[in-house]
Write a protein that holds these residues in place. Sequence first.
Motif, PDB file in Angstrom:
ATOM      1  N   LYS A 141       0.848  -0.933   0.146  1.00 13.07           N
ATOM      2  CA  LYS A 141       0.278  -0.085   0.249  1.00 13.07           C
ATOM      3  C   LYS A 141       1.244   1.126  -0.339  1.00 13.07           C
ATOM      4  O   LYS A 141       1.240   2.258  -0.756  1.00 13.07           O
ATOM      5  N   LEU A 142       2.257   1.224   0.750  1.00 17.68           N
ATOM      6  CA  LEU A 142       2.629   2.581   0.598  1.00 17.68           C
ATOM      7  C   LEU A 142       3.861   1.947  -0.887  1.00 17.68           C
ATOM      8  O   LEU A 142       3.915   3.894  -1.203  1.00 17.68           O
ATOM      9  N   ARG A 143       3.743   1.485  -0.868  1.00 16.14           N
ATOM     10  CA  ARG A 143       4.711   1.621  -2.265  1.00 16.14           C
ATOM     11  C   ARG A 143       4.195   2.066  -3.022  1.00 16.14           C
ATOM     12  O   ARG A 143       4.440   2.861  -4.195  1.00 16.14           O
ATOM     13  N   HIS A 144       2.852   2.004  -3.203  1.00 17.52           N
ATOM     14  CA  HIS A 144       2.061   2.221  -3.845  1.00 17.52           C
ATOM     15  C   HIS A 144       1.315   3.722  -4.132  1.00 17.52           C
ATOM     16  O   HIS A 144       1.602   4.542  -5.177  1.00 17.52           O
ATOM     17  N   ASP A 145       1.159   4.180  -2.955  1.00 17.04           N
ATOM     18  CA  ASP A 145       1.071   5.047  -2.477  1.00 17.04           C
ATOM     19  C   ASP A 145       1.870   6.655  -3.188  1.00 17.04           C
ATOM     20  O   ASP A 145       1.670   7.934  -3.063  1.00 17.04           O
ATOM     21  N   VAL A 146       2.863   5.936  -2.715  1.00 19.25           N
ATOM     22  CA  VAL A 146       4.294   6.851  -2.557  1.00 19.25           C
ATOM     23  C   VAL A 146       4.457   7.327  -4.169  1.00 19.25           C
ATOM     24  O   VAL A 146       4.921   8.880  -4.263  1.00 19.25           O
ATOM     25  N   ASN A 147       3.619   6.688  -5.584  1.00 20.38           N
ATOM     26  CA  ASN A 147       3.985   7.667  -6.271  1.00 20.38           C
ATOM     27  C   ASN A 147       2.625   8.810  -6.392  1.00 20.38           C
ATOM     28  O   ASN A 147       2.938   9.114  -7.456  1.00 20.38           O
ATOM     29  N   PHE A 148       1.737   8.957  -5.376  1.00 19.28           N
ATOM     30  CA  PHE A 148       0.547   9.823  -5.760  1.00 19.28           C
ATOM     31  C   PHE A 148       0.864  10.993  -4.654  1.00 19.28           C
ATOM     32  O   PHE A 148      -0.218  11.721  -4.825  1.00 19.28           O
ATOM     33  N   ASP A 149       1.546  11.337  -4.141  1.00 21.47           N
ATOM     34  CA  ASP A 149       2.016  11.524  -3.079  1.00 21.47           C
ATOM     35  C   ASP A 149       3.520  12.038  -2.460  1.00 21.47           C
ATOM     36  O   ASP A 149       4.227  11.168  -2.408  1.00 21.47           O
ATOM     37  N   ARG A 150       3.942  13.475  -3.023  1.00 26.93           N
ATOM     38  CA  ARG A 150       5.226  13.605  -3.280  1.00 26.93           C
ATOM     39  C   ARG A 150       5.303  13.928  -1.558  1.00 26.93           C
ATOM     40  O   ARG A 150       6.835  13.924  -1.539  1.00 26.93           O
ATOM     41  N   GLU A 151       4.580  14.332  -0.840  1.00 36.40           N
ATOM     42  CA  GLU A 151       5.127  14.871   0.855  1.00 36.40           C
ATOM     43  C   GLU A 151       4.362  13.469   1.839  1.00 36.40           C
ATOM     44  O   GLU A 151       4.063  13.605   2.565  1.00 36.40           O
ATOM     45  N   LEU A 152       4.320  12.339   0.762  1.00 37.55           N
ATOM     46  CA  LEU A 152       3.820  10.919   2.217  1.00 37.55           C
ATOM     47  C   LEU A 152       4.533  10.939   3.033  1.00 37.55           C
ATOM     48  O   LEU A 152       6.345  11.039   2.893  1.00 37.55           O
ATOM     49  N   HIS A 153       3.952  10.768   4.179  1.00 36.64           N
ATOM     50  CA  HIS A 153       4.865  10.696   5.199  1.00 36.64           C
ATOM     51  C   HIS A 153       3.842  10.175   6.570  1.00 36.64           C
ATOM     52  O   HIS A 153       2.509   9.768   6.663  1.00 36.64           O
ATOM     53  N   VAL A 334       6.071  -0.986 -10.656  1.00 37.94           N
ATOM     54  CA  VAL A 334       5.628  -2.283 -11.337  1.00 37.94           C
ATOM     55  C   VAL A 334       6.327  -3.649 -11.123  1.00 37.94           C
ATOM     56  O   VAL A 334       5.664  -4.330 -11.057  1.00 37.94           O
ATOM     57  N   ASN A 335       7.251  -3.862 -10.768  1.00 33.95           N
ATOM     58  CA  ASN A 335       8.219  -4.716 -10.204  1.00 33.95           C
ATOM     59  C   ASN A 335       7.545  -5.530  -9.649  1.00 33.95           C
ATOM     60  O   ASN A 335       7.587  -7.303  -9.674  1.00 33.95           O
ATOM     61  N   PHE A 336       7.540  -5.014  -8.704  1.00 37.56           N
ATOM     62  CA  PHE A 336       7.314  -5.612  -7.220  1.00 37.56           C
ATOM     63  C   PHE A 336       6.296  -6.057  -7.294  1.00 37.56           C
ATOM     64  O   PHE A 336       6.178  -7.125  -6.913  1.00 37.56           O
ATOM     65  N   GLN A 337       4.659  -4.436  -7.577  1.00 38.55           N
ATOM     66  CA  GLN A 337       3.877  -4.646  -7.940  1.00 38.55           C
ATOM     67  C   GLN A 337       3.144  -6.222  -8.781  1.00 38.55           C
ATOM     68  O   GLN A 337       2.475  -7.135  -8.133  1.00 38.55           O
ATOM     69  N   GLY A 632       5.520   1.477  11.448  1.00 35.37           N
ATOM     70  CA  GLY A 632       4.728   2.534  11.086  1.00 35.37           C
ATOM     71  C   GLY A 632       4.334   2.026  11.079  1.00 35.37           C
ATOM     72  O   GLY A 632       3.489   1.358  11.790  1.00 35.37           O
ATOM     73  N   PHE A 633       2.992   3.240  10.715  1.00 39.06           N
ATOM     74  CA  PHE A 633       2.026   4.082  11.548  1.00 39.06           C
ATOM     75  C   PHE A 633       0.683   4.448  10.585  1.00 39.06           C
ATOM     76  O   PHE A 633       0.346   3.155  10.249  1.00 39.06           O
ATOM     77  N   THR A 634       1.346   5.382   9.947  1.00 40.60           N
ATOM     78  CA  THR A 634      -0.032   6.195   9.596  1.00 40.60           C
ATOM     79  C   THR A 634       0.458   7.200   8.197  1.00 40.60           C
ATOM     80  O   THR A 634       0.976   8.006   9.149  1.00 40.60           O
ATOM     81  N   GLN A 635       0.332   6.982   6.929  1.00 41.57           N
ATOM     82  CA  GLN A 635       0.768   6.732   5.603  1.00 41.57           C
ATOM     83  C   GLN A 635       0.005   8.356   6.146  1.00 41.57           C
ATOM     84  O   GLN A 635      -1.390   8.569   5.353  1.00 41.57           O
ATOM     85  N   LEU A 636       0.461   9.845   5.747  1.00 46.76           N
ATOM     86  CA  LEU A 636      -0.490  11.162   5.237  1.00 46.76           C
ATOM     87  C   LEU A 636      -0.095  11.765   4.524  1.00 46.76           C
ATOM     88  O   LEU A 636       1.273  12.083   3.403  1.00 46.76           O
ATOM     89  N   SER A 643      -4.153   5.087   5.993  1.00 47.66           N
ATOM     90  CA  SER A 643      -3.669   4.519   7.292  1.00 47.66           C
ATOM     91  C   SER A 643      -3.078   3.425   6.511  1.00 47.66           C
ATOM     92  O   SER A 643      -3.490   1.855   6.178  1.00 47.66           O
ATOM     93  N   HIS A 644      -0.900   2.804   7.446  1.00 45.22           N
ATOM     94  CA  HIS A 644      -0.861   1.547   6.479  1.00 45.22           C
ATOM     95  C   HIS A 644      -0.951   0.903   7.637  1.00 45.22           C
ATOM     96  O   HIS A 644       0.592  -0.087   7.640  1.00 45.22           O
ATOM     97  N   SER A 645      -1.323   1.184   9.119  1.00 44.58           N
ATOM     98  CA  SER A 645      -0.521  -0.083   9.704  1.00 44.58           C
ATOM     99  C   SER A 645      -2.073   0.147  10.024  1.00 44.58           C
ATOM    100  O   SER A 645      -2.291  -0.772  10.661  1.00 44.58           O
ATOM    101  N   GLN A 646      -1.989   0.158  10.201  1.00 47.93           N
ATOM    102  CA  GLN A 646      -2.398   1.258  11.945  1.00 47.93           C
ATOM    103  C   GLN A 646      -2.873   0.837  12.418  1.00 47.93           C
ATOM    104  O   GLN A 646      -3.058   1.918  13.997  1.00 47.93           O
ATOM    105  N   GLU A 647      -3.223   0.215  13.044  1.00 46.94           N
ATOM    106  CA  GLU A 647      -3.397   0.798  14.760  1.00 46.94           C
ATOM    107  C   GLU A 647      -3.009  -0.477  15.481  1.00 46.94           C
ATOM    108  O   GLU A 647      -2.804  -1.061  15.956  1.00 46.94           O
TER     109      GLU A 647
END
Length: 647
Positions: A141-153, A334-337, A632-636, A643-647
């Motif tokens: 999820k994180l590795r996919h989301d990082v493509n869509f958010d330059r400020e992902l954290h 692409v390779n990972f997914q 990890g926690f929650t991706q903002l 949420s990547h963990s979350q909880e």
Amino acid sequence: MEGNGGRSGRRNDSISSVMSLGTDNNNNNNNTSPSWSAAPADQRSSRAEQVLDHEASVHMLSSHYAPEDHSYMEGSNSDTDQSDMMSPLEIRHAIFEMLDELPQCASTDLVTPYQKAATLPPVTQDSLCELDVGRIINNPKLRHDVNFDRELHFRPNLDGPRGKTKLKSADEYWKAVLAELEVYRAVGFRLMTSRSDEELEYWTCMIKANQIRLPGIFTTIYEILKTLVPERDQAIVAERLDVEMIMQQICKGVFNLLDLAQWLATILKAHCAPMRDDWIDQMLEGTTQGVEEGNQKAVVVGLRQTLAILEAMKLDVANHQIRHLRSLLIDDTVNFQQKYHAHKIAAGRFKVKGARDWFKAEEALLSGCNLAPTPLETFSSAVLRSLLSQSPIPHFPDTFHLDYERLRQLRSDIHNMIQLDMCNKAFDVLIKDKVSEQTRAAGKKTLQFRITGIIGDSGLYLENLENLSAEIVRLVLELEGSDRTFDSDMNSIVEHYLRTELPLASSAFGIQLQSILDTELPRLCNAVKSSARLPLLALHDVMLPPIQPAGKGAAAKPIAEPLLDEILKRVTHLAVIHWHVWSPIIYNLQVAVGSTDLGSPDNNTDTAHVNTNTASPSSVASTPDMQSQTGGFTQLNPSITNSHSQE
């Protein structure tokens, strides 16, 4: 630096009223100490009696409350078996009754949190494990989301009802810790003034049974801190945070909390970002005040801040890793997914039939219209058609599972755009030709601003229909120069119009959606086709250009794109990545089976096919500075929290 184990058995007056076994520094006379002795079991306060009767009736007593179950309870000087004197249930009741009689319970219920709150702190090494670099680089999820958010954290996920529940549970936990500290103080005074072996054994049994949460706090501090310091500091961390030794010192009244807090402040500052220094100073100042004034609440705040600081440091490390790995993660998407999903498909844990049926249905629909689209055009059409579906629940196959939140937000933005346009049309119906075109255009901008204020981020137009109608009428009257702010006839016209047009199932809404599909599909197909030629890292930079820092010489801020253009841009980005990942697996069925080329933005994805016998997901190779810790926690996202963990 002297370790905890090196302290003498001499009583430490600086903490005698906080976490040791002594009297209160500020209240040394016996009148202010809790009035408590080995009272018969039938002398109970009402609250403690209810707790005991409830526990006895439903057999809820947990074995971990028994003194012999705690590793920190070894080393008693008593030769008598504690269980021969008091049962675990009686020990629990005695502690409840003591808490109920404390002056602090007059204004705050400490018995209930002590009984029911969690035994581990809200922040633990286990709760932070997803911040670990190994978990980050293997988090799809994180590795996919990082493509869509330059400020992902990452950040703690405290949003929504679940976040409120977590905060409430945390508050209850720290109240229970406060209760535990009060028991240490009250029992500690009695232990030090015991005049017989039986009295000594009784109070020793009580104080050991009270070791429920405090050991977990020190264990958590140790476990997290050891992941944040280099190898050279591991030995001193293990020495200073020897939990069994700390608990023995607390029981004997010689634990120097202030000394430990000062050491923690020093080592935390040596390994955290400078922006955390003020927070660490606050922790030390509050703990010092608590120790010197005998203020148990201040001590609890200090412990809570210590765990919060450690959590923040873990987040800092994880976010640094994401920034460091961003380019690698995007480039390897692409390779990972493909390997990740191929492994799940081969294991029978992911079904692709629904996605193939979805693609073939669009292919049949376009063929019935005498069109001969390419597979990429068919896919683009299917994406936009599903996105613009009038159904409350859009039909996207499971292959979009990593994009469901993005798709939901895209649909919401499209619906808001259409509903805002309907409000503008209602405004046009009322205003007619009563004002100039310039005034009408300015009025629509004002109306958009006011509607946004009414709707907010909810997007609930129908639920606010009456307010919207009243605002439209008020603005029309204002532009006409009328002294009135409301007209019932005009309001009835607007309400009827909006009630008919705004619902998603209305014919007017369907016409708007179809119009967008007809006009924007060619644009989307062209955008996807041209964007698919770019490597994913270049695509990321095109779709999410870097924000220029403010200041002298900075580029002028670009004019915001029209909403529909911005939506199509987001759809294009999502569609291109999805196509690169899934076209060799699902959408290009005419290709020969068995090819090991997994496809990439630089390859011809129309001729690639995935081998479902591929090994399990690969990890990005670790570099030396990646061998540290995180979890990890929650991706903002600046606008959306994922949420990547979350909880």
